[in-house]
Each structure stands twice: as C-alpha cells, then as structure tokens.
Motif scaffolding. Structure first.
Motif, PDB file in Angstrom:
ATOM      1  N   CYS A  52      46.774  66.296  32.866  1.00 60.02           N
ATOM      2  CA  CYS A  52      46.409  67.010  34.099  1.00 60.02           C
ATOM      3  C   CYS A  52      45.795  68.369  33.744  1.00 60.02           C
ATOM      4  N   CYS A  63      43.057  67.011  40.363  1.00 59.17           N
ATOM      5  CA  CYS A  63      42.002  67.337  39.398  1.00 59.17           C
ATOM      6  C   CYS A  63      41.284  66.050  38.965  1.00 59.17           C
ATOM      7  N   CYS A  66      43.485  63.689  36.889  1.00 60.40           N
ATOM      8  CA  CYS A  66      44.491  62.973  37.681  1.00 60.40           C
ATOM      9  C   CYS A  66      43.841  61.852  38.475  1.00 60.40           C
TER      10      CYS A  66
HETATM   11 ZN   LIG Z   1      45.809  67.116  37.745  1.00 62.40          ZN
END
Ligand SMILES: [Zn+2]
Length: 376
Positions: A52, A63, A66
């Motif tokens: 992440c 993000c 992710c």
């Molecule tokens: Zn993330």
C-alpha cells in the motif's frame, strides 16, 4: 498492522501483525486450515498491506497499489492455484473472475485432477522472484492449495524457499499440510486458520449483496456450512428451501402409533442418502428444535422470534406448546449424538430409527402432559 477485511481469524492475523510490527515478517508462510475460511484472502490482504502506497497501519484500499491488489492485477502479487493439465486459458480466466466475485474459489474440475506443475512454479515463482519488482516494494507469491504441487514442482520451489530474495514473501495455503513434503513445511512459518463460527459466516454472507442472501437464508447457510464461508457462499438457495420443507415434513410425520411409517422413513433415509446428506439432514433437524426452543421461550410482547423455519411457524408453535424445556434439550442432544454416530459410520438404519422414535415419544409425552397442565 490490521487486516480488517479478515473475519474470525484473530489468531492468524494476530501472528502476522506481531511479526510485521516487530519487523520480522517471514519470507515463507504456510497458511493451513479448512477450506473456505479465508486463507487466500488473508494472503492477498497481507500482500496488499505490504504494498500500500499510503503506508498506514492498514491498507488504504484507495491507492493505485491497493486497487490493483483488489483486482488481482498487481504486477508484483502473484496467485498460483492448481488446474488440470489441459485447462484452457479462458477457463483459467473464469476461475480468477470467480475468485474476484466473492473471494472464494470454486474449483470443481469434475473428474480431472488439478495440479500445480513444475512449469507453473518455474515461471510463476522462481523466475519472477529473481526479477526486480515492477511497482513494489514487495513481491508476493501465493500458492493456493500448495499440497497439489507435483513432487517436481515442490523440489523446484525449495531453493527459492531456502534463499528467498529480499522483499519477497511466499505464502503457501493448504487444508492438508500433511500432504506437503516435510522439506517444504520445515522452511515455512506456520499460521493456523480455524473453522468460522456460524455467526461470523452469517455476517460475511450479509456483508456483501453480491452473495444474494436475506437474513433467514444466511442463518441457514451459515448453520450448515460446517465452519466454511466458502461452502456457505455457494449454498444452493432454492435447494435449501426445499430441504427445509422436507425436514419439516419428516419431523411432523413421526408418530408413535404409526411405527411402520417411522421405520420406513428411517430405512429411506438410511439407504437413499449418502453419509454427508444424512449429516446435513440431522443438522437441519437440530435447527428445527432450535426454533422450537426459541419459540418456547419467546412471548408475544417481545420482538418477533428469530426462526429459520418461518414457513412452518404453526407446526413449530404446536411443538413449542407441547414440549417443556428439558424435553427439547434432550432431543437436541439425541440428534447431536446421532450426527456423531453417522460420522463414525454407525449403522444408519439404527441411528435414524432411534432418532425418529425419540422425536415421536417426546411428542406423545408432550401431548399427554399438556392435557393436565403438567409443565415440569
Ligand atoms: Zn493503499
């Protein structure tokens, strides 16, 4: 580290979190435990957390890394799972799509044996582990059902397990750790996963509309899933309703004065059903008497009782009126014993005759005592 999407695996997640917080994550893990309890999902969540971009104590879910991890398209997170040797590319894509739909793989290849071949380990793990990460920082390799590696595949994996490149984590999952070569097991940190409580499974089923459960269906599916969310997710919902009707009919059909019907019924159950179906039937009978218990304890001033056999409420109520708490408790015990007996390959004719007779006798007694207002 928090893996908040993982439900009911506090021990496994706790082990990983404390290792991560101490900066001592292992390079090789063996997640072992029953099928359908979240081993692969936990592996993906761990890989997602490690990569992440927000770098908090839990993955942000927003993000780029992710989002790619959630779509199983992160170029540094690799999932390898057993497939039949001749599986076509489209079928493979369908398995991945299935996994993305609900997080539980359904890999029913019929009579074909699914394996993890040496080629899959070479191209999927060994070669990639020695390359630099594309996005990084971590490279994660998840080998689902790793016990299906061929011997050659397991031997090929050994060297990478022994000397994993930096910033690499290899996670093997299995429901049969004893089927893995000892040389592989000894090089992995073991993380135990357990069966899930029915309430946890119920929560999982209701947490996501894609599973398509209402509260009654979720309760029934959870109760029958034997601790596996994967099995619960794949419950045949229409089939379940029909089964509830069938169990209701059997339970209501037991009468002491009609021993012949009772014995016939026991024979039918003993000879027509497989052992797993017999166990499931007994589970459903248990749930019937659980409903009777709930109704016997509820009064009209409280909320509507939470019962599974809602369509058979009248019959349940008549049972609940006639039976006292101790009788229902004893019946529940008897059915549970019958379940164990079937599990241990006892003679199913005797088991079912005995359990149906117990039910009939309890009903007869209840009928007899109700008349004189006897409630002890
Ligand atoms: Zn993330």
């Amino acid at each position: 580290m928090r893996l908040s999407r993982i439900k009911g695996q506090e021990r496994a997640v706790g082990l990983l979190a404390s290792a991560s917080e101490a900066g001592r994550l292992s390079h090789a893990y063996l997640f072992h435990g029953p099928d359908g309890v979240g081993k692969e999902t936990t592996a993906v969540e761990l890989a997602k957390y490690l990569n992440c971009e927000a770098g908090g104590d839990a993955s942000c879910g927003k993000c780029r890394a992710c989002r790619m991890a959630d779509g199983l398209s992160h170029p540094d997170i690799h999932m390898i799972f057993p497939v039949p040797r001749d599986l076509k590319a489209e079928a493979r894509a369908e398995i991945i799509a299935g996994y993305l739909r609900d997080g539980y793989r359904d890999e029913d290849f019929g009579r074909k044996t699914a394996i993890i071949s040496v080629e899959m380990v070479l191209s999927g793990v060994v070669v990639r582990a020695n390359q630099r990460p594309y996005v990084g920082p971590w490279k994660a390799f998840i080998l689902a059902d790793a016990d299906r590696m061929t011997t050659e595949a397991a031997n090929t994996l050994l060297k990478t397990l022994e000397e994993p490149p930096d910033m690499t984590v290899i996670i093997l999952t299995t429901s049969r750790p004893s089927a893995l070569p000892a040389t592989v097991v000894s090089r992995c940190q073991k993380v135990p996963f357990s069966r899930l409580a029915p309430a946890t499974i119920e929560g999982i089923l209701l947490s996501d509309p894609r599973f398509g459960f209402d509260s009654k269906g979720a309760k029934a599916a959870a109760a029958l899933a034997r601790g596996s969310a994967g099995r619960a997710v794949r419950t045949d919902k229409e089939g379940l309703a029909a089964e509830l009707d069938r169990v209701a009919a059997i339970v209501q059909g037991t009468r002491v004065r009609d021993v012949k019907t009772l014995v016939d019924e026991a024979n039918t159950l003993a000879f027509r059903l497989g052992r797993h179906e017999q166990q499931k039937l007994l589970d459903l009978m248990l749930l019937w008497f659980r409903d009777v218990l709930v109704l016997s304890q509820s009064d009209e001033s409280t909320d509507p009782p939470d019962i599974l056999y809602a369509r058979h409420r009248k019959a349940l109520e008549s049972h609940a009126r006639g039976m006292d708490f101790a009788t229902i408790g004893r019946l529940i015990e008897k059915i549970d014993e019958a379940r164990t007996a079937i599990e241990r390959y006892s003679n199913p004719t005797i088991v079912f005759t005995s359990v149906l007779l117990d039910m009939a006798v309890a009903r007869k007694r209840a009928g007899a005592t109700r008349g004189v207002g006897y409630a002890a």
